[in-house]
Design a protein around this motif. Structure first.
Motif, PDB file in Angstrom:
ATOM      1  N   GLU A  11       0.814  -1.029   0.047  1.00 16.32           N
ATOM      2  CA  GLU A  11       0.106  -0.150  -0.035  1.00 16.32           C
ATOM      3  C   GLU A  11       0.857   1.262  -0.135  1.00 16.32           C
ATOM      4  OE1 GLU A  11      -3.197   0.319  -0.438  1.00 16.32           O
ATOM      5  OE2 GLU A  11      -3.585  -1.774  -0.183  1.00 16.32           O
ATOM      6  N   LEU A  12       1.988   1.248   0.741  1.00 19.75           N
ATOM      7  CA  LEU A  12       2.779   2.541   0.754  1.00 19.75           C
ATOM      8  C   LEU A  12       3.475   2.645  -0.343  1.00 19.75           C
ATOM      9  CD1 LEU A  12       3.827   2.657   4.638  1.00 19.75           C
ATOM     10  CD2 LEU A  12       2.413   4.016   3.492  1.00 19.75           C
ATOM     11  N   ALA A  13       4.007   1.628  -1.084  1.00 13.90           N
ATOM     12  CA  ALA A  13       4.784   1.660  -2.199  1.00 13.90           C
ATOM     13  C   ALA A  13       3.881   2.243  -3.362  1.00 13.90           C
ATOM     14  CB  ALA A  13       5.161   0.324  -2.748  1.00 13.90           C
ATOM     15  N   GLU A  14       2.679   2.072  -3.220  1.00 14.97           N
ATOM     16  CA  GLU A  14       1.491   2.406  -4.518  1.00 14.97           C
ATOM     17  C   GLU A  14       1.263   4.075  -3.961  1.00 14.97           C
ATOM     18  OE1 GLU A  14      -0.816   2.635  -7.660  1.00 14.97           O
ATOM     19  OE2 GLU A  14       0.451   0.838  -6.939  1.00 14.97           O
ATOM     20  N   ASP A  15       1.184   4.284  -2.585  1.00 21.45           N
ATOM     21  CA  ASP A  15       0.878   5.837  -2.330  1.00 21.45           C
ATOM     22  C   ASP A  15       1.318   5.938  -0.844  1.00 21.45           C
ATOM     23  OD1 ASP A  15      -0.238   8.190  -1.526  1.00 21.45           O
ATOM     24  OD2 ASP A  15      -2.365   7.620  -1.825  1.00 21.45           O
ATOM     25  N   GLY A  16       2.518   6.549  -0.962  1.00 20.62           N
ATOM     26  CA  GLY A  16       3.360   6.884   0.368  1.00 20.62           C
ATOM     27  C   GLY A  16       2.855   7.897   1.137  1.00 20.62           C
ATOM     28  N   ARG A  17       1.640   8.531   0.805  1.00 21.34           N
ATOM     29  CA  ARG A  17       0.934   9.814   1.454  1.00 21.34           C
ATOM     30  C   ARG A  17      -0.114   9.365   2.074  1.00 21.34           C
ATOM     31  NH1 ARG A  17       1.178  15.566  -1.601  1.00 21.34           N
ATOM     32  NH2 ARG A  17       0.447  15.801   0.661  1.00 21.34           N
ATOM     33  N   LEU A  18      -0.377   7.886   2.048  1.00 25.01           N
ATOM     34  CA  LEU A  18      -1.610   7.320   2.916  1.00 25.01           C
ATOM     35  C   LEU A  18      -1.534   7.793   4.380  1.00 25.01           C
ATOM     36  CD1 LEU A  18      -2.147   3.728   1.638  1.00 25.01           C
ATOM     37  CD2 LEU A  18      -3.701   5.699   1.307  1.00 25.01           C
ATOM     38  N   SER A  19      -2.816   8.377   4.781  1.00 21.13           N
ATOM     39  CA  SER A  19      -2.856   8.514   6.235  1.00 21.13           C
ATOM     40  C   SER A  19      -2.581   7.256   7.126  1.00 21.13           C
ATOM     41  CB  SER A  19      -4.035   9.273   6.487  1.00 21.13           C
ATOM     42  OG  SER A  19      -5.004   8.473   6.466  1.00 21.13           O
ATOM     43  N   ASN A  20      -2.344   7.299   8.242  1.00 18.62           N
ATOM     44  CA  ASN A  20      -2.170   5.951   8.760  1.00 18.62           C
ATOM     45  C   ASN A  20      -3.569   5.383   9.187  1.00 18.62           C
ATOM     46  OD1 ASN A  20      -0.983   3.904  10.635  1.00 18.62           O
ATOM     47  ND2 ASN A  20      -2.359   4.944  12.504  1.00 18.62           N
ATOM     48  N   VAL A  21      -4.625   6.178   9.219  1.00 13.24           N
ATOM     49  CA  VAL A  21      -6.221   5.780   9.390  1.00 13.24           C
ATOM     50  C   VAL A  21      -6.542   5.006   7.897  1.00 13.24           C
ATOM     51  CG1 VAL A  21      -8.499   6.542   9.775  1.00 13.24           C
ATOM     52  CG2 VAL A  21      -6.555   7.488  11.192  1.00 13.24           C
ATOM     53  N   GLU A  22      -6.278   5.599   6.988  1.00 13.86           N
ATOM     54  CA  GLU A  22      -6.608   5.043   5.779  1.00 13.86           C
ATOM     55  C   GLU A  22      -5.901   3.673   5.543  1.00 13.86           C
ATOM     56  OE1 GLU A  22      -8.229   4.362   2.155  1.00 13.86           O
ATOM     57  OE2 GLU A  22      -9.088   5.824   3.611  1.00 13.86           O
ATOM     58  N   LEU A  23      -4.505   3.709   5.777  1.00 17.96           N
ATOM     59  CA  LEU A  23      -3.737   2.572   5.737  1.00 17.96           C
ATOM     60  C   LEU A  23      -4.490   1.536   6.530  1.00 17.96           C
ATOM     61  CD1 LEU A  23      -1.186   0.912   4.348  1.00 17.96           C
ATOM     62  CD2 LEU A  23       0.232   2.177   6.471  1.00 17.96           C
ATOM     63  N   ALA A  24      -4.442   1.809   7.799  1.00 16.27           N
ATOM     64  CA  ALA A  24      -5.083   0.562   8.555  1.00 16.27           C
ATOM     65  C   ALA A  24      -6.445   0.176   8.037  1.00 16.27           C
ATOM     66  CB  ALA A  24      -5.330   1.256   9.953  1.00 16.27           C
ATOM     67  N   ALA A  25      -7.271   0.953   7.363  1.00 18.52           N
ATOM     68  CA  ALA A  25      -8.513   0.424   6.772  1.00 18.52           C
ATOM     69  C   ALA A  25      -8.294  -0.446   5.888  1.00 18.52           C
ATOM     70  CB  ALA A  25      -9.582   1.541   6.619  1.00 18.52           C
ATOM     71  N   ARG A  26      -7.301  -0.088   4.914  1.00 18.58           N
ATOM     72  CA  ARG A  26      -7.090  -0.765   3.705  1.00 18.58           C
ATOM     73  C   ARG A  26      -6.472  -2.238   4.115  1.00 18.58           C
ATOM     74  NH1 ARG A  26      -4.714   2.827  -1.004  1.00 18.58           N
ATOM     75  NH2 ARG A  26      -6.319   4.307  -1.164  1.00 18.58           N
ATOM     76  N   ILE A  27      -5.822  -2.339   5.191  1.00 17.14           N
ATOM     77  CA  ILE A  27      -4.978  -3.592   5.519  1.00 17.14           C
ATOM     78  C   ILE A  27      -5.888  -4.277   6.571  1.00 17.14           C
ATOM     79  CG2 ILE A  27      -3.085  -2.974   4.792  1.00 17.14           C
ATOM     80  CD1 ILE A  27      -2.194  -2.818   7.749  1.00 17.14           C
ATOM     81  N   GLY A  28      -6.941  -3.975   6.971  1.00 16.93           N
ATOM     82  CA  GLY A  28      -7.774  -4.498   8.054  1.00 16.93           C
ATOM     83  C   GLY A  28      -7.046  -4.410   9.555  1.00 16.93           C
ATOM     84  N   LEU A  29      -6.318  -3.371   9.785  1.00 14.85           N
ATOM     85  CA  LEU A  29      -6.044  -3.166  11.430  1.00 14.85           C
ATOM     86  C   LEU A  29      -6.591  -2.087  11.802  1.00 14.85           C
ATOM     87  CD1 LEU A  29      -2.229  -3.759  11.391  1.00 14.85           C
ATOM     88  CD2 LEU A  29      -3.967  -5.122  12.332  1.00 14.85           C
ATOM     89  N   THR A  30      -6.575  -1.950  13.219  1.00 15.39           N
ATOM     90  CA  THR A  30      -7.033  -0.598  13.741  1.00 15.39           C
ATOM     91  C   THR A  30      -5.819   0.380  13.613  1.00 15.39           C
ATOM     92  OG1 THR A  30      -6.234  -1.377  15.837  1.00 15.39           O
ATOM     93  CG2 THR A  30      -8.412  -1.671  15.367  1.00 15.39           C
ATOM     94  N   PRO A  31      -5.913   1.711  13.595  1.00 14.65           N
ATOM     95  CA  PRO A  31      -4.771   2.613  13.719  1.00 14.65           C
ATOM     96  C   PRO A  31      -3.477   2.338  14.596  1.00 14.65           C
ATOM     97  CG  PRO A  31      -6.729   3.643  13.287  1.00 14.65           C
ATOM     98  CD  PRO A  31      -7.275   2.349  13.922  1.00 14.65           C
ATOM     99  N   GLY A  32      -3.760   2.167  15.763  1.00 19.54           N
ATOM    100  CA  GLY A  32      -2.537   1.829  16.689  1.00 19.54           C
ATOM    101  C   GLY A  32      -1.477   0.892  16.275  1.00 19.54           C
ATOM    102  N   PRO A  33      -2.001  -0.543  15.923  1.00 22.10           N
ATOM    103  CA  PRO A  33      -1.282  -1.594  15.686  1.00 22.10           C
ATOM    104  C   PRO A  33      -0.628  -1.408  14.298  1.00 22.10           C
ATOM    105  CG  PRO A  33      -3.142  -2.639  16.519  1.00 22.10           C
ATOM    106  CD  PRO A  33      -3.379  -1.055  16.685  1.00 22.10           C
ATOM    107  N   CYS A  34      -1.371  -0.626  13.489  1.00 24.55           N
ATOM    108  CA  CYS A  34      -0.851  -0.305  12.037  1.00 24.55           C
ATOM    109  C   CYS A  34       0.264   0.830  12.247  1.00 24.55           C
ATOM    110  CB  CYS A  34      -1.993   0.073  11.087  1.00 24.55           C
ATOM    111  SG  CYS A  34      -1.577   0.469   9.477  1.00 24.55           S
ATOM    112  N   LEU A  35       0.110   1.597  12.867  1.00 18.10           N
ATOM    113  CA  LEU A  35       1.359   2.871  13.021  1.00 18.10           C
ATOM    114  C   LEU A  35       2.430   1.977  13.708  1.00 18.10           C
ATOM    115  CD1 LEU A  35       2.418   5.480  12.793  1.00 18.10           C
ATOM    116  CD2 LEU A  35       1.410   5.921  15.218  1.00 18.10           C
ATOM    117  N   ARG A  36       2.293   1.261  14.758  1.00 16.73           N
ATOM    118  CA  ARG A  36       3.303   0.473  15.227  1.00 16.73           C
ATOM    119  C   ARG A  36       4.272  -0.509  14.442  1.00 16.73           C
ATOM    120  NH1 ARG A  36      -0.062   0.483  19.717  1.00 16.73           N
ATOM    121  NH2 ARG A  36      -1.018  -1.729  19.333  1.00 16.73           N
ATOM    122  N   ARG A  37       3.445  -1.192  13.401  1.00 18.51           N
ATOM    123  CA  ARG A  37       4.083  -2.058  12.403  1.00 18.51           C
ATOM    124  C   ARG A  37       4.840  -0.985  11.350  1.00 18.51           C
ATOM    125  NH1 ARG A  37       2.377  -7.123  10.957  1.00 18.51           N
ATOM    126  NH2 ARG A  37       0.958  -8.123  12.571  1.00 18.51           N
TER     127      ARG A  37
END
Length: 144
Positions: A11-37
């Motif tokens: 996802e980040l390779a496709e769009d490095g400007r994704l917000s953490n909230v949007e990234l988390a939604a796309r991969i099926g995580l909540t924002p906290g664990p996504c940000l830590r990853r």
């Protein structure tokens, strides 16, 4: 690295400007664990940075040339000098040292044919240890 890490990278390779909230939604995580990853992938050097993709024509670098370079000698000092000089040149957007022939693969980005000719004669051909230079001009970009 698991499937979620790979999904984050894709996802980040496709769009490095994704917000953490949007990234988390796309991969099926909540924002906290996504940000830590993401932070872990950054600290481990898996994600090395983020950048803008710039239109080469808009910045006067729309003319691209593939250049093969053979050195006249393989002496360590000559090789090191050539490599240091080439990587310092703004027009060189990629430089690969190869096994076999040619010794180097360069990708050059300049404004036009005249700019390339000036770059080649004034900067590349003036370097010591240059043996042979072969320029390849692209007919059509199919990918990349």
């Amino acid at each position: 690295m698991d499937a979620l890490d790979r999904a984050i990278i894709a996802e980040l390779a496709e769009d490095g400007r994704l917000s953490n909230v949007e990234l988390a939604a796309r991969i099926g995580l909540t924002p906290g664990p996504c940000l830590r990853r993401v932070q872990r992938l950054e600290s481990e050097g898996v994600i090395r940075g983020y950048r803008a993709i710039v239109d080469p024509d808009a910045v006067g670098r729309g003319f691209e040339v593939i250049v093969h370079v053979d050195l006249s000698t393989q002496e360590a000092a000559a090789v090191a000098g050539f490599e240091a000089a080439v990587v310092a040149l703004d027009e060189v957007v990629e430089c690969q040292r190869l096994f076999g022939r040619p010794d180097y693969f360069l990708r050059i980005a300049v404004a036009d044919l005249g700019s390339y000719e000036a770059f080649l004669t004034q900067k590349i051909m003036s370097l010591s240890a240059i043996g042979r230079v072969t320029s390849h001009f692209s007919m059509k970009a199919l990918k990349g």
